[in-house]
Enzyme design. Sequence first.
Site, short mmCIF file in Angstrom:
data_model
loop_
_atom_site.label_atom_id
_atom_site.label_comp_id
_atom_site.label_asym_id
_atom_site.label_seq_id
_atom_site.Cartn_x
_atom_site.Cartn_y
_atom_site.Cartn_z
N ASP A 143 56.15 96.31 51.57
CA ASP A 143 57.36 96.75 52.27
C ASP A 143 58.41 97.25 51.30
O ASP A 143 58.57 98.44 51.12
CB ASP A 143 57.91 95.76 53.30
CG ASP A 143 57.73 94.32 52.90
OD1 ASP A 143 57.73 94.05 51.71
OD2 ASP A 143 57.64 93.48 53.80
N GLY A 145 58.21 97.02 48.21
CA GLY A 145 57.52 97.45 47.00
C GLY A 145 57.91 96.57 45.82
O GLY A 145 57.41 96.75 44.71
N PHE A 192 57.52 93.35 61.67
CA PHE A 192 56.71 92.26 61.14
C PHE A 192 55.42 92.19 61.93
O PHE A 192 55.42 92.08 63.15
CB PHE A 192 57.47 90.94 61.23
CG PHE A 192 56.82 89.85 60.43
CD1 PHE A 192 57.02 89.77 59.06
CD2 PHE A 192 55.99 88.92 61.04
CE1 PHE A 192 56.40 88.78 58.30
CE2 PHE A 192 55.38 87.93 60.29
CZ PHE A 192 55.58 87.86 58.93
N1 HPA Z 1 53.46 90.37 58.10
C1 HPA Z 1 52.95 89.38 57.33
N2 HPA Z 1 53.25 89.24 56.05
C2 HPA Z 1 54.08 90.16 55.49
C3 HPA Z 1 54.63 91.20 56.24
C4 HPA Z 1 54.30 91.32 57.62
O1 HPA Z 1 54.75 92.24 58.35
N3 HPA Z 1 55.41 91.94 55.40
C5 HPA Z 1 55.31 91.34 54.19
N4 HPA Z 1 54.52 90.26 54.23
#
Ligand code: HPA
Length: 223
Positions: A143, A145, A192
């Site tokens: 995400d 980075g 998420f």
């Molecule tokens: N889901 C699960 N773990 C994560 C996410 C997500 O969207 N983003 C970063 N780690």
Amino acid sequence: LNVFGHGVCKLLPSTINDDWPGYSLELFNYPKHYSGDLECVYIPHGVIMDRTERLARNIMGDLGDHDIVVLCVLKAGYQFCADLVERIKALSRNSDHTLPMSVNFIRLKSYVNDQSTEDLHIVGAEDLSFLTGKVSSPAAIVDTGKTMKTLLKHVEAFRPKMIKVAGLLVKRVPNSSGCLPDYVGFEIPNRFVVGYALDYNEYFRDLNHICVISESGKLKYKV
Ligand code: HPA
Ligand code: MG
């Protein structure tokens, strides 16, 4: 060679738009113990597998006939890594090109609930001296980075000949570091997601589709 940090993505990532509502849960199977905990199926398992097959072909095309060390980033990356390695193995035995691989593992942890925490733990990365050849490092999800940047700095210290990063998901987030994997499965909105080894407080790794968690699901498994 596109070494990480130049922020260049060789592939056009297959993009999932902000208004993508996902599929109704009625259309697919998922374990009964998660009923009520999910909002929709965001990326069905079969689509993930088909996209992974294509990434394997691209990786094979770029790195074929080299020795590589696959560095699997646990825990969320284990399923993607396993499936990607499986596809590369299939290509190696069914074509004239081969890609000899060894597989190693490190573990990263930075999320509590659905929030990224400041402290990033790297476990099992003390000695990466086996990284003498090339590396393809599947990170499951990118995400900001930030995690990837930290990891790469660590990996680079062991002077591998080349580093290539494969990420199943890249999120469109504000303030992203500009660090993109060399191989991207899907570019997705900043939501998420869980499933396919991605967790919410260790739950949902045993779900094969990538799904959006419901509000009641978030509450149920909150710590
Ligand atoms: N889901 C699960 N773990 C994560 C996410 C997500 O969207 N983003 C970063 N780690
Ligand atoms: Mg996690």
